[in-house]
Scaffold this motif. Structure first.
Motif, PDB file in Angstrom:
ATOM      1  N   ALA A  94       0.839  -1.180  -0.063  1.00  0.00           N
ATOM      2  CA  ALA A  94       0.144  -0.020   0.087  1.00  0.00           C
ATOM      3  C   ALA A  94       0.926   1.328  -0.026  1.00  0.00           C
ATOM      4  N   ALA A  95       0.399   2.324  -0.547  1.00  0.00           N
ATOM      5  CA  ALA A  95       1.071   3.457  -0.616  1.00  0.00           C
ATOM      6  C   ALA A  95       0.277   4.529   0.220  1.00  0.00           C
ATOM      7  N   ALA A  96      -0.926   4.514   0.762  1.00  0.00           N
ATOM      8  CA  ALA A  96      -1.597   5.300   1.561  1.00  0.00           C
ATOM      9  C   ALA A  96      -2.496   4.184   2.782  1.00  0.00           C
ATOM     10  N   ILE A  97      -2.459   4.658   3.929  1.00  0.00           N
ATOM     11  CA  ILE A  97      -3.444   3.863   4.719  1.00  0.00           C
ATOM     12  C   ILE A  97      -4.008   4.875   5.517  1.00  0.00           C
ATOM     13  N   THR A  98      -5.308   4.605   5.554  1.00  0.00           N
ATOM     14  CA  THR A  98      -6.275   5.579   6.730  1.00  0.00           C
ATOM     15  C   THR A  98      -6.911   4.680   7.707  1.00  0.00           C
ATOM     16  N   ILE A  99      -6.605   5.346   8.738  1.00  0.00           N
ATOM     17  CA  ILE A  99      -7.062   4.857  10.216  1.00  0.00           C
ATOM     18  C   ILE A  99      -8.363   5.698  10.640  1.00  0.00           C
ATOM     19  N   SER A 100      -9.337   5.102  10.860  1.00  0.00           N
ATOM     20  CA  SER A 100     -10.445   6.171  11.391  1.00  0.00           C
ATOM     21  C   SER A 100     -11.105   5.199  12.439  1.00  0.00           C
ATOM     22  N   ALA A 101     -11.665   6.117  13.408  1.00  0.00           N
ATOM     23  CA  ALA A 101     -12.443   5.618  14.473  1.00  0.00           C
ATOM     24  C   ALA A 101     -13.458   6.626  14.842  1.00  0.00           C
ATOM     25  N   LEU A 113     -16.393   2.125  16.083  1.00  0.00           N
ATOM     26  CA  LEU A 113     -15.988   1.438  14.913  1.00  0.00           C
ATOM     27  C   LEU A 113     -14.523   2.141  14.576  1.00  0.00           C
ATOM     28  N   ILE A 114     -13.758   1.019  14.352  1.00  0.00           N
ATOM     29  CA  ILE A 114     -12.230   1.473  14.022  1.00  0.00           C
ATOM     30  C   ILE A 114     -12.053   0.635  12.656  1.00  0.00           C
ATOM     31  N   GLU A 115     -11.571   1.468  11.732  1.00  0.00           N
ATOM     32  CA  GLU A 115     -11.221   0.947  10.279  1.00  0.00           C
ATOM     33  C   GLU A 115      -9.965   1.284   9.864  1.00  0.00           C
ATOM     34  N   ILE A 116      -9.366   0.262   9.126  1.00  0.00           N
ATOM     35  CA  ILE A 116      -7.992   0.433   8.584  1.00  0.00           C
ATOM     36  C   ILE A 116      -8.269   0.101   6.994  1.00  0.00           C
ATOM     37  N   ALA A 117      -8.033   1.255   6.309  1.00  0.00           N
ATOM     38  CA  ALA A 117      -8.053   1.092   4.801  1.00  0.00           C
ATOM     39  C   ALA A 117      -7.078   1.332   4.287  1.00  0.00           C
ATOM     40  N   ASP A 118      -6.490   0.493   3.184  1.00  0.00           N
ATOM     41  CA  ASP A 118      -5.208   0.849   2.461  1.00  0.00           C
ATOM     42  C   ASP A 118      -5.688   0.764   1.080  1.00  0.00           C
ATOM     43  N   ASP A 119      -4.866   1.149   0.066  1.00  0.00           N
ATOM     44  CA  ASP A 119      -5.081   1.285  -1.278  1.00  0.00           C
ATOM     45  C   ASP A 119      -4.037   0.193  -2.225  1.00  0.00           C
TER      46      ASP A 119
END
Length: 602
Positions: free
Chosen positions: A522-529, A537-543
Motif C-alpha cells: 500500500a502507498a496510503a493507509i487511512t485509520i478512522s475511529a 467502529l475502528i477502520e483500517i483501509a489501504d490502497d
C-alpha cells in the motif's frame, strides 16, 4: 458443785457486762449524724394548683404508680410527708429519690430543693424529663427544724408514661451516696460510655466507607445510627418539643431501631424462616402508619403505647432465631450473640413491666445498660467482617497481580519472545535478507510498545491508546514513504476495558497495518475511529493490491494466519471483525467494539 457452777456463770456474766460498758461511747463522744428515715407512705391530692391545697388529702403508699392508682391521669399530684426530728442533723444529710416520673419538684420546709425543674404546659415545650434519673439532693442544716418537718413533692405525669413517685430516703449523705451510685452507674454512667463508643464506631465506619467507596456492613451502621439517636434522647431528653412531638419522636426511633435490629438479627442468624423478612416489613409499615395517624390526629397519644406490640412478638421470634443459629453453629461468637440478646431481652421485658406499672425499678432499671454486651458482640462481628473483607480484597488484588504477571509472561513469550528468537536466528545466518531481519525487529519493538501502552492506567480511554499508536507509527510510515491518514473523532470510554482488552485492540490494528505494508504494498493507509450507536467502529483501509491479489505464496499464508489471530482476539474481546475490499480499491479491516464490554482478552 451446783453452787460452784452458778458462781462461775455469774462471774462470766459480770465480765460480759463490764466489757459491754467499756465498749459503749461516753455521752457526747460521737456527734449526732442525723436521721436515717425511709418514707413509704404519704398524703396525696390531685391538683394543678401552684401551691399545695388545703383539703382533699388522702393516704397513698409509696411507690405510687399512676397506671395502677390513677389510670389515664394527665396532670399533677401533690404529695405531703411530715416527720419529726428530735435534733437538727449535725452531719451533712441528703434526700434520695430513686425515681420520679415524669417531672417532680421537691420542697422541704418551704425551700425548693431543685428549682431548675420545669413543668410542661399544654401546647408548649415539654417539661424537665426526670424519668430515667435517680436524685440525690444535699440538704443544708438550716433547712431542718427541731420538731415537725414537712416535705412536699409536686409530680407531673401524662397518659403515655403515666406518673410515679418512689419511696424516699432521708439520711447521711455518705450512706445515701452509695445507694444513689448503685442506680447512677447502670442508668447514666454506662449509657454515657456506650454513647461514646457508638459515636467512635460511627466515625470509624464512615472513614472506612469513604476509603473503600463501598460498604457492605450498612445494616450494622444503620442499627448503630438509630441506637445512638435513642441513647442521645435517653441521656438528653429535654428537647425543644411539645409533649406530642416528643412521644412521636421516641416512638419513631424505637420502632425504626427495632425493625433495623431484627433485620440485622435475621441476616446474621441466616434465618431459615423465609417469611420473617416479609412479616417484619409489614410490621414496620403498620407501625409507621400508626405513628402517622397519631401525628395527624391529636388526642390519641395513648395509641403509641400499643403500636410496638407486634414488634415485641417479633423480638421473641428473632431471639429464638439467634439461639437456633447458635445451636447450629456451636461457635463462641454465635453463643455470645445469643446470650447478649437474652440479657437484652430481659431488660426489655423489665422496661415493659415498668411502663405497665407491674414491675418495680429496684434495684435499678436494666435498660439501656443491658444493651452493652450486645453492642460489644456486634462490634466484634463488624470488625471481624471488616478484617475478612480487607483480607479478601488483598487476596483478590494478589490474584489479579499474579494473573496480570502471567498474562505479560505469555504475551512476551508468544509474541515478543518468538519475534526476538526469529530475529536472532536470522542474524546468525550469513545469507539472511537484511530487510527481513529489520522487519522482525520492528515487529518485536512494536509488540513491546503495545504491551506497555496496554498497562496504562487509563487503558479504557481508546482515544489515548490510538494517539500513542499514531505517535509511534508516523515516523515509521514516513520512512517507508507511506502516507498515513488519521480520521479519529472524540470517543467515549469503554466500560470494562482491561489491559488485556486494550492490548487486543492494539494488536488487531497493528496486524492490519502490517498486512497493508508487507502484503498489499500500500502507498496510503487511512485509520478512522468513530462512535456508532453503542459501539466504537475502528477502520483500517489501504490502497494496496487487495486480498484477492495476494497470491498463494508465503505472503498470502502469513496474511491468512494474521487474519485468524485478529478474529480470535476480536471474539475474546466481544467485538466484531470484518475484512473486505475498500471503496477505492485495496483492503478494509473494520473492528466494532461495544462501549460496555462483556469480556476482555489478550
Amino acid at each position: 458443785m451446783g453452787r460452784r457452777f452458778a458462781t462461775r456463770w455469774q462471774a462470766l456474766f459480770g465480765c460480759i457486762v463490764l466489757a459491754a460498758c467499756a465498749l459503749q461511747p461516753a455521752p457526747g463522744a460521737v456527734p449526732f449524724a442525723g436521721p436515717d428515715l425511709t418514707f413509704d407512705s404519704a398524703e396525696s391530692v390531685v391538683s394543678d394548683a401552684p401551691q399545695p391545697p388545703q383539703a382533699g388529702w388522702q393516704r397513698a403508699s409509696l411507690p405510687d404508680v399512676w397506671h395502677r392508682s390513677r389510670p389515664a391521669l394527665d396532670g399533677l399530684v401533690w404529695y405531703r410527708i411530715r416527720f419529726t426530728l428530735d435534733q437538727v442533723p449535725a452531719a451533712p444529710s441528703a434526700l434520695f429519690v430513686p425515681n420520679v416520673t415524669v417531672t417532680g419538684q421537691f420542697i422541704l420546709n418551704g425551700s425548693v430543693l431543685n428549682p431548675d425543674a420545669r413543668f410542661a404546659q399544654p401546647g408548649v415545650r415539654i417539661g424537665h424529663q426526670m424519668t430515667n434519673d435517680s436524685h440525690l439532693m444535699p440538704l443544708p442544716q438550716g433547712l431542718f427544724r427541731q420538731g415537725m418537718n414537712e416535705l412536699l413533692v409536686r409530680v407531673q405525669g401524662n397518659p403515655v408514661a403515666g406518673g410515679r413517685l418512689s419511696t424516699i430516703r432521708l439520711g447521711p449523705y455518705d450512706a445515701l451516696h452509695s445507694a444513689w451510685l448503685v442506680r447512677e452507674l447502670p442508668q447514666r454512667i454506662i449509657p454515657q460510655a456506650l454513647l461514646t463508643l457508638m459515636l467512635a464506631t460511627l466515625v470509624f465506619a464512615g472513614v472506612m466507607a469513604w476509603r473503600q467507596r463501598r460498604f457492605e456492613n450498612w445494616r450494622f451502621v444503620l442499627v448503630t445510627v438509630l441506637w445512638t439517636l435513642l441513647l442521645a434522647v435517653y441521656l438528653f431528653p429535654d428537647l425543644p418539643l411539645t409533649a406530642s412531638g416528643h412521644f412521636i419522636l421516641i416512638a419513631t426511633l424505637v420502632n425504626g431501631f427495632t425493625w433495623a435490629l431484627l433485620d440485622l438479627f435475621w441476616h446474621i442468624g441466616k434465618g431459615p424462616w423465609r417469611w420473617f423478612p416479609a412479616v417484619l416489613r409489614l410490621t414496620g409499615l403498620f407501625t409507621l402508619a400508626g405513628i402517622a395517624v397519631v401525628a395527624l390526629v391529636p388526642g390519641h397519644l395513648r395509641i403509641l403505647s400499643f403500636i410496638s406490640l407486634p414488634f415485641l412478638a417479633l423480638r421473641f421470634v428473632a431471639t429464638a432465631l439467634l439461639w437456633q443459629w447458635a445451636w447450629r453453629e456451636r461457635s463462641a461468637r454465635a453463643w455470645a450473640l445469643a446470650v447478649a440478646e437474652g440479657i437484652w431481652l430481659l431488660g426489655f421485658i423489665q422496661f415493659l413491666g415498668l411502663v405497665a406499672g407491674v414491675l418495680p425499678r429496684d434495684p435499678f432499671m436494666l435498660t439501656p445498660s443491658d444493651s452493652l454486651p450486645m453492642f460489644c458482640v456486634l462490634l466484634y462481628l463488624f470488625v471481624e467482617r471488616l478484617v475478612q473483607s480487607r483480607e479478601h480484597a488483598a487476596r483478590e488484588q494478589q490474584a489479579a497481580i499474579s494473573q496480570e504477571r502471567e498474562r505479560l509472561l505469555i504475551d512476551m513469550h508468544d509474541g515478543l519472545g518468538a519475534q526476538l528468537t526469529t530475529a536472532l536466528r536470522l542474524a546468525q545466518k550469513r545469507d539472511t535478507d537484511r530487510q527481513l531481519l529489520v522487519h522482525n525487529l520492528e515487529d518485536a519493538l512494536q509488540d513491546l510498545r503495545a504491551i506497555i501502552d496496554s498497562l496504562d492506567g487509563g487503558s479504557n480511554d481508546l482515544l489515548a491508546l490510538l494517539a500513542n499508536l499514531r505517535a509511534r507509527l508516523t515516523p515509521r510510515m514516513a520512512a517507508l514513504q507511506i502516507q498515513l491518514h488519521w480520521q479519529v473523532q472524540p470517543l467515549p470510554s469503554i466500560a470494562g476495558l482491561t489491559p488485556q482488552g486494550a492490548l487486543a485492540i492494539l494488536r488487531v490494528v497493528q496486524e492490519a497495518l502490517n498486512n497493508a505494508v508487507r502484503h498489499a504494498s500500500a502507498a496510503a493507509i487511512t485509520i478512522s475511529a468513530a462512535p456508532v450507536g453503542q459501539h466504537i467502529l475502528i477502520e483500517i483501509a489501504d490502497d494496496g493490491a487487495g486480498l484477492a491479489e495476494h497470491g498463494a505464496g508465503a505472503a498470502a499464508a502469513a496474511g491468512r494466519h494474521g487474519l485468524a489471530g485478529m478474529r480470535r482476539r476480536a471474539d475474546r474481546l466481544g467485538a466484531t471483525l470484518s475484512v473486505g475490499p475498500a471503496a477505492g480499491g485495496g483492503t478494509r479491516v473494520a473492528l466494532s467494539v461495544p462501549i460496555a464490554l462483556r469480556a476482555a482478552a489478550g
